[in-house]
Scaffold this active site. Structure first.
Site, PDB file in Angstrom:
ATOM      1  N   ASP A 271      -5.412  -6.630   5.822  1.00 25.12           N
ATOM      2  CA  ASP A 271      -6.586  -5.860   5.402  1.00 25.12           C
ATOM      3  C   ASP A 271      -7.704  -6.826   4.998  1.00 25.12           C
ATOM      4  O   ASP A 271      -8.870  -6.704   5.406  1.00 25.12           O
ATOM      5  CB  ASP A 271      -6.174  -4.976   4.218  1.00 25.12           C
TER       6      ASP A 271
ATOM      7  N   ASP B 198      -3.294 -18.228   1.878  1.00 25.80           N
ATOM      8  CA  ASP B 198      -4.456 -18.849   1.238  1.00 25.80           C
ATOM      9  C   ASP B 198      -5.084 -19.906   2.146  1.00 25.80           C
ATOM     10  O   ASP B 198      -6.305 -19.948   2.331  1.00 25.80           O
ATOM     11  CB  ASP B 198      -4.119 -19.398  -0.149  1.00 25.80           C
TER      12      ASP B 198
ATOM     13  N   ASP C 297     -11.270  -8.296   7.482  1.00 22.00           N
ATOM     14  CA  ASP C 297     -12.679  -8.165   7.081  1.00 22.00           C
ATOM     15  C   ASP C 297     -13.348  -9.535   7.090  1.00 22.00           C
ATOM     16  O   ASP C 297     -14.501  -9.672   7.502  1.00 22.00           O
ATOM     17  CB  ASP C 297     -12.802  -7.534   5.683  1.00 22.00           C
TER      18      ASP C 297
ATOM     19  N   TYR D  94       0.824  -1.214   0.000  1.00 25.39           N
ATOM     20  CA  TYR D  94       0.000   0.000   0.000  1.00 25.39           C
ATOM     21  C   TYR D  94       0.857   1.261   0.000  1.00 25.39           C
ATOM     22  O   TYR D  94       0.398   2.323  -0.387  1.00 25.39           O
ATOM     23  CB  TYR D  94      -0.941   0.034   1.221  1.00 25.39           C
TER      24      TYR D  94
ATOM     25  N   LYS E  60       3.141 -15.421   2.532  1.00 24.34           N
ATOM     26  CA  LYS E  60       3.024 -16.174   1.273  1.00 24.34           C
ATOM     27  C   LYS E  60       4.453 -16.498   0.844  1.00 24.34           C
ATOM     28  O   LYS E  60       4.917 -16.091  -0.220  1.00 24.34           O
ATOM     29  CB  LYS E  60       2.270 -15.316   0.237  1.00 24.34           C
TER      30      LYS E  60
END
Ligand code: NAD
Length: 356
Positions: free
Chosen positions: A243, A219, A247, A141, A186
């Protein structure tokens, strides 16, 4: 205790939910004899409309002077212009960076009375009590962005120091809880994730040998978060993975509207906000759920002002109000009287009534 608290209501439902958070904050201050000075300032879309900048200098200066910042939410379709630096979200990224709040804490627990508001089967939610620690000021970001007619790129980079400091926050938290830390990356694909995993492994062995560490790929972690959420204690992860996963995790609790967050740096000053956005679809109707904001006030008292008793009082007032039937529209299905719900203001009243 004296404290200066900056209040940034923001856009959409932000002012509606912050008004209830402020009422609860003032009630607790009065009850315990604290002298809190609350100062409001424009931030986000309203600041763009007022002065053409989502984070005006005067708002940033107020935040830098304050002991803590309470934020509602920012954004909305009317501020989706072509200049990305003039979008409300750009102001939020700058505020987090300029305050140096690199660790975003998002607790997720499921109150038994709200289990049926979650899309998950109630038995999967038994015992869920986890905290996400999301790295907040690094990664993709914040990396260099490029764009030409036919391609675009966003750079993701992390330094060892950035990974170490957020891991320390998460590890201290894990030590004070059930002693288990899950680091999500990852590392089978990304170089930044390999650096992340090596750094977490080394730091935990050197500084937190008493905390159990496990590593998971993002994942499969996304899947396990739904299949066995009660297994997690503290989860630390990088900015973008955090992020998305937070959620996802908020749905365990039934609604985006009930989850609080705290963003912390090296000192005690912190930025506190519900995890939801400005919800333009329901803004102005007085039906937003203020619980995420009220629980963010509790985190503010705990982490920035060291007022644990007051923080716990707010949390138990919220839970008692929920047990007594407090339901805003977003969680109304979890009601014995499904479909009956209260307004934002009435929800604030219900929590205040439990505070006594
Ligand atoms: P959102 O969180 O605003 O809303 C998603 C859905 O959840 C909507 O249906 C909304 O009505 C509902 N919802 C959210 N909060 C609620 C509450 N307290 N009570 C009841 N229902 C609630 O996400 P979005 O629609 O993707 O984004 C809307 C705007 O908010 C965008 O401009 C986005 O950039 C911004 N945003 C801001 C923040 C922030 O301020 N930190 C975070 C996320 C999104």
């Amino acid at each position: 205790m004296n404290a200066l608290i900056a209040v940034l209501p923001g856009d959409g439902i932000g002012p509606e939910v912050v008004a209830e958070g402020v009422r609860v904050l003032e009630a607790v201050a009065e009850r315990h004899g604290h002298d809190f000075t609350l100062k409001s300032a424009d931030f986000g879309g309203v600041a763009i409309d007022a002065v053409g900048d989502p984070l005006p200098r005067s708002t940033l200066d107020l935040c830098l002077l304050s002991d803590a910042i309470l934020l509602g939410a920012i954004g909305g379709p009317q501020w989706g212009g072509s200049d990305p630096l003039r979008r409300p979200e750009a102001g939020l990224l700058r505020l987090r960076r300029d305050l140096g709040v690199y660790a975003n804490l998002r607790p997720v627990s499921v109150h038994p009375a709200l289990r049926s508001a979650s899309p998950l089967r109630p038995e999967l939610l038994e015992g869920v009590d986890l905290v996400f620690v999301r790295e907040l000021t690094g990664g993709i970001y914040f990396g260099t962005k490029t764009r030409d007619a036919t391609s675009a790129s966003d750079l993701c980079s992390y330094t060892v120091a950035e990974v170490e400091r957020v891991t320390r926050v998460a590890a201290r938290l894990a030590r004070a809880r059930r002693g288990k830390l899950t680091s999500i990356d990852k590392s089978n694909v990304l170089e930044t994730s390999r650096l992340w995993r090596e750094t977490v492994t080394r730091l935990m062995a050197a500084e937190f040998p008493d905390v159990k560490v496990e590593h998971a790929l993002v994942d499969s972690a996304a899947m396990h978060l739904i299949r066995r959420p009660a297994d997690y204690d503290v989860i630390v992860t990088e900015n973008m993975f955090g992020d998305i996963l937070t959620d996802e995790a908020s749905m365990l609790a039934g609604s985006l509207g009930v989850s609080p967050s705290a963003s912390l740096g090296d000192g005690t000053r912190g930025l506190y906000e519900p995890i939801h956005g400005s919800a333009p679809d329901i803004a102005g109707r007085g039906i937003a759920n203020p619980i995420g904001t009220i629980l963010s006030v509790a985190l503010l008292l705990r982490h920035s002002l060291g007022l644990e008793t007051e923080a716990a009082e707010i949390e138990s007032a919220v839970y008692r109000a929920v047990e007594a039937g407090l339901r805003t529209a977003d969680i109304a299905s979890a009601s014995v009287n499904a479909g009956a719900w209260v307004s934002t203001r009435e929800a604030g009243d219900a929590v205040l009534a439990q505070l006594g």
